[in-house]
Design an enzyme around this catalytic site. Structure first.
Site, short mmCIF file in Angstrom:
data_model
loop_
_atom_site.label_atom_id
_atom_site.label_comp_id
_atom_site.label_asym_id
_atom_site.label_seq_id
_atom_site.Cartn_x
_atom_site.Cartn_y
_atom_site.Cartn_z
N LEU A 59 0.83 -1.21 0.00
CA LEU A 59 0.00 0.00 0.00
C LEU A 59 0.86 1.26 0.00
CD1 LEU A 59 -2.81 -1.04 2.53
CD2 LEU A 59 -2.88 -1.12 0.03
N CYS A 60 1.92 1.24 -0.80
CA CYS A 60 2.79 2.42 -0.89
C CYS A 60 3.06 2.78 -2.35
CB CYS A 60 4.11 2.18 -0.14
SG CYS A 60 4.97 0.67 -0.58
#
Length: 286
Positions: free
Chosen positions: A87-88
């Site tokens: 989730l980056c």
């Protein structure tokens, strides 16, 4: 068109997701500031070590350390730094692309490539690739410690000392600003120290033990500090990229809620109009 109840359920689900992404955005923003402080604190230390090694080389030209000597490359080692969590955004994907580009470059020169992986995402990804993995380290957390990196770094340094690899590179993300992070390939061995012409002053030290013995331990600490700096810089990039990704997800959720709310209003209006028509039709029939 879906019924009003189904649309209402979908809106409620997206609102719950939006709350989560908003919370993750705020947490990443808070952690990013602390990661930037550690990143800025690590840079002067690594730079000072480069200057000290430069002074020792100038003052003791007869001292020939293996980590400073160039040799014909036949095998290359890559320390690849990725994140432990997702989730980056495209942070890890950019490192993967840069790693494959570096691997192809050296394989085209007839060199074999060995990997040292830092981060769970990189370990999971490169285990599916047919490249030898020498060492791994994962779950460093939001406050990585030098002690956790000593083992993998030592494994690569031992291979270099034995002549099993002739070049050692580190691949990590460089923090440009909050909105921009780019992959970087940094040569660790042979060490790129400050040249004699770049030293503002030149001096020698009083050594205990000898300069050669001191340089032996000092060079290892220097490489460890470079890897640590790469890890904390990648951590700062991770938090910035996650903050931006979660903000984008929160904004997209808001837009989707607005669209669904409009569809819900149309469906509700259609249902009300239908009910009125039925009532009017029934009254006319009576």
């Amino acid at each position: 068109m879906a019924g009003a109840k189904e649309i209402r359920t979908k809106i409620s689900s997206i609102k719950s997701t939006q709350k989560i992404t908003k919370a993750m955005e705020m947490v990443a923003a808070s952690k990013m500031r602390r990661a930037q402080e550690r990143m800025r604190a690590a840079r002067p230390y690594a730079e000072k070590m480069r200057k000290v090694i430069g002074h020792i080389r100038v003052a003791n030209p007869d001292t020939r350390h293996p980590f400073l000597q160039e040799r014909e490359p036949k095998s290359v080692g890559l320390i690849v730094i990725t994140t432990d969590r997702g989730l980056c955004g495209g942070l890890n994907a950019n490192i993967y692309k840069q790693t494959f580009a570096t691997v192809r470059e050296w394989q085209a020169k007839g060199c074999t490539v060995h990997l040292c992986l830092v981060g769970s995402k990189g370990v999971g990804f490169f285990r599916r690739v047919k490249l030898p993995i020498i060492a791994t380290v994962t779950h460093l957390g939001d406050r990585p410690h030098m002690a956790d990196l000593i083992g993998p770094v030592t494994a690569m340094l031992d291979m270099y000392a034995k002549g099993e690899i002739d070049r050692l590179f580190m691949l990590t993300n460089q923090f440009v600003n909050t909105m921009s992070q780019r992959p970087e390939v940094r040569q660790l061995l042979p060490a790129q120290t400050v040249d004699a012409g770049d030293l503002q002053e030149r001096w020698d030290y009083i050594y205990e033990p000898s300069a050669a013995d001191l340089l032996e331990g000092y060079m290892k600490r220097y490489i460890e500090s470079q890897v640590y700096q790469g890890v904390v810089e990648n951590l700062g990039c991770e938090m910035a990229s996650r903050m931006v990704a979660m903000k984008s997800a929160t904004d997209n959720a808001g837009k989707l809620i607005e669209e669904l709310q409009l569809i819900y209003n149309k469906a509700r209006q259609a249902a009300i109009t239908k009910e009125i028509s039925e009532i009017v039709g029934g009254a006319a029939a009576v």
